[in-house]
Design a protein around this motif. Structure first.
Motif, mmCIF file in Angstrom:
data_model
loop_
_atom_site.group_PDB
_atom_site.id
_atom_site.type_symbol
_atom_site.label_atom_id
_atom_site.label_comp_id
_atom_site.label_asym_id
_atom_site.label_seq_id
_atom_site.Cartn_x
_atom_site.Cartn_y
_atom_site.Cartn_z
ATOM 1 N N PRO A 1 0.810 -1.224 0.000
ATOM 2 C CA PRO A 1 0.000 0.000 0.000
ATOM 3 C C PRO A 1 0.845 1.278 0.000
ATOM 4 C CG PRO A 1 -0.980 -1.605 1.470
ATOM 5 C CD PRO A 1 0.342 -2.180 1.033
ATOM 6 N N ALA A 2 1.990 1.280 0.678
ATOM 7 C CA ALA A 2 2.843 2.474 0.705
ATOM 8 C C ALA A 2 3.345 2.825 -0.695
ATOM 9 C CB ALA A 2 4.022 2.264 1.653
ATOM 10 N N VAL A 3 3.663 1.825 -1.498
ATOM 11 C CA VAL A 3 4.114 2.065 -2.874
ATOM 12 C C VAL A 3 2.926 2.479 -3.742
ATOM 13 C CG1 VAL A 3 5.151 1.021 -4.934
ATOM 14 C CG2 VAL A 3 6.088 0.513 -2.667
ATOM 15 N N ARG A 4 1.805 1.791 -3.602
ATOM 16 C CA ARG A 4 0.612 2.131 -4.391
ATOM 17 C C ARG A 4 0.151 3.564 -4.112
ATOM 18 N NH1 ARG A 4 -0.932 -3.180 -3.075
ATOM 19 N NH2 ARG A 4 -2.457 -2.436 -1.574
ATOM 20 N N ASP A 5 0.245 3.987 -2.857
ATOM 21 C CA ASP A 5 -0.155 5.349 -2.503
ATOM 22 C C ASP A 5 0.804 6.398 -3.068
ATOM 23 O OD1 ASP A 5 -2.304 4.314 -1.134
ATOM 24 O OD2 ASP A 5 -1.409 4.588 0.859
ATOM 25 N N ALA A 6 2.058 6.020 -3.285
ATOM 26 C CA ALA A 6 3.076 6.966 -3.754
ATOM 27 C C ALA A 6 3.111 7.111 -5.276
ATOM 28 C CB ALA A 6 4.457 6.534 -3.264
ATOM 29 N N LEU A 7 2.572 6.122 -6.000
ATOM 30 C CA LEU A 7 2.717 6.098 -7.452
ATOM 31 C C LEU A 7 1.371 5.976 -8.158
ATOM 32 C CD1 LEU A 7 5.733 3.631 -7.730
ATOM 33 C CD2 LEU A 7 5.789 6.134 -7.927
ATOM 34 N N PRO A 8 1.264 6.528 -9.375
ATOM 35 C CA PRO A 8 0.018 6.391 -10.145
ATOM 36 C C PRO A 8 -0.095 5.026 -10.812
ATOM 37 C CG PRO A 8 1.633 7.589 -11.436
ATOM 38 C CD PRO A 8 2.255 7.350 -10.079
ATOM 39 N N ARG A 9 -1.267 4.719 -11.351
ATOM 40 C CA ARG A 9 -1.474 3.489 -12.126
ATOM 41 C C ARG A 9 -0.838 3.596 -13.499
ATOM 42 N NH1 ARG A 9 -4.269 1.248 -16.013
ATOM 43 N NH2 ARG A 9 -5.446 3.085 -16.589
ATOM 44 N N ARG A 10 -0.857 4.792 -14.086
ATOM 45 C CA ARG A 10 -0.205 5.020 -15.369
ATOM 46 C C ARG A 10 0.423 6.409 -15.349
ATOM 47 N NH1 ARG A 10 -5.064 5.995 -19.793
ATOM 48 N NH2 ARG A 10 -5.737 7.981 -18.938
ATOM 49 N N LYS A 11 1.433 6.586 -16.174
ATOM 50 C CA LYS A 11 2.142 7.856 -16.201
ATOM 51 C C LYS A 11 2.632 8.127 -17.615
ATOM 52 C CE LYS A 11 5.847 10.451 -14.120
ATOM 53 N NZ LYS A 11 6.670 10.641 -12.948
ATOM 54 N N LYS A 12 2.545 9.396 -18.027
ATOM 55 C CA LYS A 12 3.071 9.817 -19.330
ATOM 56 C C LYS A 12 4.159 10.856 -19.087
ATOM 57 C CE LYS A 12 1.419 12.722 -22.726
ATOM 58 N NZ LYS A 12 0.356 13.266 -23.553
ATOM 59 N N VAL B 1 6.226 8.893 -23.783
ATOM 60 C CA VAL B 1 6.182 7.525 -23.278
ATOM 61 C C VAL B 1 5.066 7.392 -22.250
ATOM 62 C CG1 VAL B 1 7.493 5.704 -22.097
ATOM 63 C CG2 VAL B 1 8.684 7.314 -23.615
ATOM 64 N N CYS B 2 4.283 6.335 -22.376
ATOM 65 C CA CYS B 2 3.265 5.988 -21.383
ATOM 66 C C CYS B 2 3.768 4.742 -20.649
ATOM 67 C CB CYS B 2 1.939 5.674 -22.078
ATOM 68 S SG CYS B 2 0.673 4.966 -20.998
ATOM 69 N N THR B 3 3.717 4.787 -19.328
ATOM 70 C CA THR B 3 4.124 3.629 -18.530
ATOM 71 C C THR B 3 2.914 3.116 -17.756
ATOM 72 O OG1 THR B 3 6.325 4.556 -18.288
ATOM 73 C CG2 THR B 3 5.737 2.798 -16.782
ATOM 74 N N VAL B 4 2.724 1.813 -17.793
ATOM 75 C CA VAL B 4 1.630 1.156 -17.084
ATOM 76 C C VAL B 4 2.115 -0.246 -16.718
ATOM 77 C CG1 VAL B 4 0.558 0.342 -19.239
ATOM 78 C CG2 VAL B 4 -0.838 0.591 -17.199
ATOM 79 N N HIS B 5 1.704 -0.752 -15.571
ATOM 80 C CA HIS B 5 2.146 -2.100 -15.195
ATOM 81 C C HIS B 5 1.543 -3.143 -16.133
ATOM 82 C CE1 HIS B 5 3.947 -5.203 -12.848
ATOM 83 N NE2 HIS B 5 2.766 -5.772 -12.584
ATOM 84 N N GLY B 6 0.261 -3.047 -16.388
ATOM 85 C CA GLY B 6 -0.361 -3.935 -17.362
ATOM 86 C C GLY B 6 -1.279 -4.990 -16.799
ATOM 87 N N HIS B 7 -1.364 -5.146 -15.491
ATOM 88 C CA HIS B 7 -2.177 -6.229 -14.936
ATOM 89 C C HIS B 7 -3.674 -5.969 -15.047
ATOM 90 C CE1 HIS B 7 -1.852 -3.400 -11.625
ATOM 91 N NE2 HIS B 7 -2.827 -4.019 -10.993
#
Length: 167
Positions: A63-74, A82-88
């Protein structure tokens, strides 16, 4: 101006004890792109110590990482968006990247290195610590005046995939 970005994903570590080759790559890069699954805040902090970090959270992050980072980023370097997304949770990452106006999408989740030019080109650097069907790996993305290229390499610096016009 040419920019050299380290591209990685799926490090899946509880401590910041990164493989030596990855530490060297982090230190030599102009920026770092991480497509999620750091797992802990300690590992995220290690990647965020030097060059600019462009990262998203993955499905295995605390949760600490999820709260610090977005689901996707451009983000953009040298005219390359560049668009970054984990993909799950993204059935079609190329569509999502096109929706954001990206030239390239960086994704993770599968732990398997790949490069696909269908739609918006998609780069998966694999995993440097928990690979599947390939050696431990990470990638280099080189951006220069609107063009990009690069390669995915093993921790022993063996080229697994080459792509693009620059690199």
């Amino acid at each position: 101006m040419t920019t050299r970005l380290l591209v990685t994903s799926d490090t899946h570590l509880e401590t910041a004890d990164l493989p030596d080759a990855l530490v060297t790559a982090v230190d030599e890069s102009d920026a770092v792109v991480h497509a999620g699954d750091f797992e802990t805040r300690e590992v995220l902090n290690r990647f965020d110590e030097g060059a600019p970090l462009h990262a998203v959270h993955g499905n295995a992050d605390t949760p600490a990482v999820r709260d610090a980072l977005p689901r996707r980023k451009k983000f953009e370097y040298d005219g390359v968006r560049v668009c970054t997304v984990h993909g799950h949770r993204t059935p079609d990452v190329a569509y999502e990247a096109a929706e954001m106006g990206a030239h390239l999408v960086v994704r993770g989740h599968s732990h398997t290195p790949s490069y696909n030019e269908t739609g918006v080109p998609t780069l998966n650097p694999g995993s440097p610590t928990r690979p599947r069907d390939a050696p431990p790996s990470y990638g280099w993305l080189v951006c220069d005046d609107g063009d990009f290229g690069g390669r995915v390499v093993s921790l022993d610096d063996e080229t697994l995939i080459e792509f693009g016009d620059v690199g």
